[in-house]
Design a protein around this motif. Structure first.
Motif, PDB file in Angstrom:
ATOM      1  N   CYS A 183     100.002 -26.090  17.550  1.00 47.49           N
ATOM      2  CA  CYS A 183      99.554 -24.885  16.840  1.00 47.49           C
ATOM      3  C   CYS A 183     100.471 -23.703  17.124  1.00 47.49           C
ATOM      4  CB  CYS A 183      98.113 -24.545  17.249  1.00 47.49           C
ATOM      5  SG  CYS A 183      96.876 -25.713  16.649  1.00 47.49           S
ATOM      6  N   GLY A 240     103.728 -24.136  15.083  1.00 47.21           N
ATOM      7  CA  GLY A 240     103.553 -23.854  13.664  1.00 47.21           C
ATOM      8  C   GLY A 240     103.419 -22.375  13.370  1.00 47.21           C
ATOM      9  N   LEU A 257     104.805 -20.909   9.774  1.00 45.54           N
ATOM     10  CA  LEU A 257     104.104 -21.747   8.797  1.00 45.54           C
ATOM     11  C   LEU A 257     102.832 -21.071   8.292  1.00 45.54           C
ATOM     12  CD1 LEU A 257     104.342 -25.364  10.305  1.00 45.54           C
ATOM     13  CD2 LEU A 257     105.802 -24.297   8.574  1.00 45.54           C
ATOM     14  N   GLU A 265      98.676 -23.484   6.752  1.00 46.40           N
ATOM     15  CA  GLU A 265      99.627 -24.608   6.730  1.00 46.40           C
ATOM     16  C   GLU A 265      99.744 -25.257   8.103  1.00 46.40           C
ATOM     17  OE1 GLU A 265     104.242 -25.653   5.436  1.00 46.40           O
ATOM     18  OE2 GLU A 265     103.423 -23.633   5.108  1.00 46.40           O
ATOM     19  N   THR A 266      99.670 -24.453   9.161  1.00 46.48           N
ATOM     20  CA  THR A 266      99.733 -25.016  10.509  1.00 46.48           C
ATOM     21  C   THR A 266      98.571 -25.962  10.758  1.00 46.48           C
ATOM     22  OG1 THR A 266     100.893 -23.094  11.428  1.00 46.48           O
ATOM     23  CG2 THR A 266      99.673 -24.478  12.974  1.00 46.48           C
ATOM     24  N   THR A 303      98.951 -29.107   8.703  1.00 52.98           N
ATOM     25  CA  THR A 303      99.985 -29.987   9.255  1.00 52.98           C
ATOM     26  C   THR A 303      99.477 -30.730  10.478  1.00 52.98           C
ATOM     27  OG1 THR A 303     101.713 -28.492   8.475  1.00 52.98           O
ATOM     28  CG2 THR A 303     102.325 -30.071  10.186  1.00 52.98           C
ATOM     29  N   THR A 352     104.293 -31.272  12.972  1.00 59.38           N
ATOM     30  CA  THR A 352     104.603 -29.849  13.056  1.00 59.38           C
ATOM     31  C   THR A 352     106.093 -29.624  13.237  1.00 59.38           C
ATOM     32  OG1 THR A 352     102.439 -29.486  14.079  1.00 59.38           O
ATOM     33  CG2 THR A 352     104.029 -27.694  14.224  1.00 59.38           C
ATOM     34  N   ALA A 410     107.713 -30.118   9.998  1.00 54.20           N
ATOM     35  CA  ALA A 410     107.421 -29.045   9.043  1.00 54.20           C
ATOM     36  C   ALA A 410     108.256 -27.791   9.295  1.00 54.20           C
ATOM     37  CB  ALA A 410     105.927 -28.690   9.098  1.00 54.20           C
ATOM     38  N   VAL A 411     108.585 -27.506  10.557  1.00 55.27           N
ATOM     39  CA  VAL A 411     109.374 -26.299  10.846  1.00 55.27           C
ATOM     40  C   VAL A 411     110.868 -26.517  10.640  1.00 55.27           C
ATOM     41  CG1 VAL A 411     107.638 -25.495  12.485  1.00 55.27           C
ATOM     42  CG2 VAL A 411     109.603 -26.800  13.330  1.00 55.27           C
TER      43      VAL A 411
END
Length: 492
Positions: free
Chosen positions: A37, A40, A45, A49-50, A53, A369, A372-373
């Motif tokens: 968390c 993200g 994010l 979105e966090t 994800t 995560t 995603a980043v």
């Protein structure tokens, strides 16, 4: 957000996870979720979105390996309660003799028994190993302790259905049949070579029984130890089985104290069921597990030769294969233990699988995560495609994480999560990245590991002796494993 900021925030997240586990004794599941968390949110994010994800990553990884872990653990609980492990170790002794037993036991633990929970394997096999140690000569305790440490820890990360192996394969999208084949290619020479190296060192005087053993193992001690082997499964109950973080006894810094003082007699453990009046042939007990693994391997072979058959494809699907194995093991349990004891074994297996599943799931949250980043694209620019050097980086990351956290499974999952987004950009087969992460996570099993303290108490070693057999022995295996992994990279 700039690449530098992403790298810094990722580093902060990983360090925070380590500190929360080691310094503040926070449960690894909570620590991994908090780290995910933070990453993200810090990487921009956003809250929605966090959270999406994190939850999606959790669900995706459990969708891939959740049933596999559950089926494997349940099979292991049944086999343990039917006395299969004890009988297998005794059979090895009769077959290969005491001098070859360390290699035989190490290889068997690493390859054949990984559906069994590690606590159960160690607590049942250790008294038998200690009983036979005097027959190996002056260095018998050292050789048996090292064989157990290397075999058990290597099996977790290299052998399907070991918990670490399942998690690594799932995080890196490696077909389980592929991981099964290449994991065996790595683990067999690793265990054999590492055990041989340690035996060479012990025979050259590195082991000092007067300093490395709590007391010399006399014939009387060996006999008493052998008598306790049948009762050693006490740790298989709620005390021992729940000690592990992620399916092994390497729970991390917070768990060692409970084992160090209590040895194998964990509080609240249930005794091992009495053996049935008529014991079935040992090969029959393991037949369902063998059949399941053969079905999974068949899937890898048919895929390699590009032969497609719908029936074979269905039966070789890992979840279906392990379900077949579990059903077969349940039927054997009903025949030789009775339905009530089968239900008791299954209930115990369900309890111990809960934390394993949760840890694997939050490992998927961290990996999702990180992807995603955009860390994968960033690291992909620094690591050259097609080179073996990235495999060394993976190994080093997992090794550092293990030294810090003290858990083989947690460090392997975290390292795989960090590198999973990079796999596609490196031009390296993901199975190699998974194996390298597993190898690195074995490096320096030390005082924060429950495995360390169980080996000390059950094999009658001093802390100094356990540092040699467990810490150094498994570290040697960690380095040796790089050999077959790098060789495989020349062909994959």
């Amino acid at each position: 957000m700039s690449d530098t900021a992403v790298l810094i925030n990722t580093a902060v997240a990983v360090v925070a996870i380590v500190v929360l586990i080691v310094r503040f004794k926070l449960n690894p599941i909570i620590a991994l979720v908090v780290g995910s968390c933070y990453l993200g949110l810090a990487a921009g994010l956003g809250v929605e979105e966090t959270l999406t994800t994190v939850t999606t990553g959790f669900g995706n990884i459990l969708g891939e390996i959740g049933l596999l872990i559950a089926f494997g653990v349940l099979m292991g609980a049944l086999l343990s309660d039917m006395g299969a492990i004890r009988r297998l170790v005794e059979g090895l002794l009769r077959t290969v003799g005491p001098q070859r037993l360390p290699h035989a036991m190490g290889l068997t633990l690493a390859t054949f028994l990984q559906s069994i929970f590690l606590d159960v394997l160690l607590v049942i096999s250790a008294p038998l190993a200690r009983a036979v140690a005097p027959r190996l000569g002056r260095y018998g305790t050292a050789r048996m302790a090292t064989a157990l440490a290397i075999g058990l820890e290597c099996g977790i990360v290299f052998t399907v259905p070991g918990v670490g192996a399942l998690a690594l394969a799932g995080l890196l999208d490696v077909p389980l049949s592929t991981y099964l084949v290449y994991g065996l290619i790595v683990v067999i020479p690793t265990v054999a070579i590492a055990t041989t190296i340690m035996t060479f060192l012990f025979n050259r005087g590195w082991w000092k029984p007067e300093l490395d053993e709590l007391e010399p193992v006399t014939a009387a001690v060996a006999a008493d130890t052998a008598d306790t082997a049948g009762a050693a499964g006490a740790v298989a109950g709620s005390g021992g089985r729940s000690a592990a973080a992620g399916g092994s006894t390497d729970a991390g810094a917070g768990g060692s104290a409970t084992i160090a003082t209590g040895g194998g007699d964990a509080a609240g453990a249930r005794p091992e069921p009495a053996p049935p009046a008529t014991e079935p042939p040992l090969i029959l007990l393991f037949a369902p597990l063998i059949a399941a693994l053969l079905l999974v391997a068949t899937g890898a072979v048919t895929e390699a030769v590009e032969w497609h058959n719908p029936v074979v494809a269905l039966l070789s699907t890992p979840a279906v294969a392990l379900l077949i194995g579990l059903v077969g093991t349940c039927l054997l349990g009903r025949r030789y233990m009775g339905q009530p004891k089968v239900e008791e074994s299954l209930e115990s297996g369900v309890r111990q699988s809960g934390q394993i599943l949760l840890l694997s799931g939050v490992g998927g949250s961290l990996a999702a995560t990180i992807e995603a980043v955009g860390l994968g694209e960033i690291l992909g620019g620094y690591l050259s495609a097609g080179s073996w050097a990235p495999l060394l980086v993976v190994w080093a990351i997992a090794a550092v994480l293990h030294i810090a956290v003290g858990s083989v499974t947690i460090s392997a999952i975290t390292a795989a999560g960090l590198l999973a987004p990079v796999a596609s950009s490196l031009g390296i087969d993901p199975v190699l990245i998974a194996l390298a992460a597993g190898a690195g996570s074995l490096f320096l099993v030390h005082l924060t590991s429950n495995t360390f303290w169980l080996l000390q108490s059950l094999l009658g070693q001093t802390t100094r002796g356990t540092l040699k057999t467990c810490s150094v022995g498994v570290s040697v295996a960690s380095v040796v494993a790089l050999g077959p992994i790098l060789l495989l990279s020349l062909f994959l």
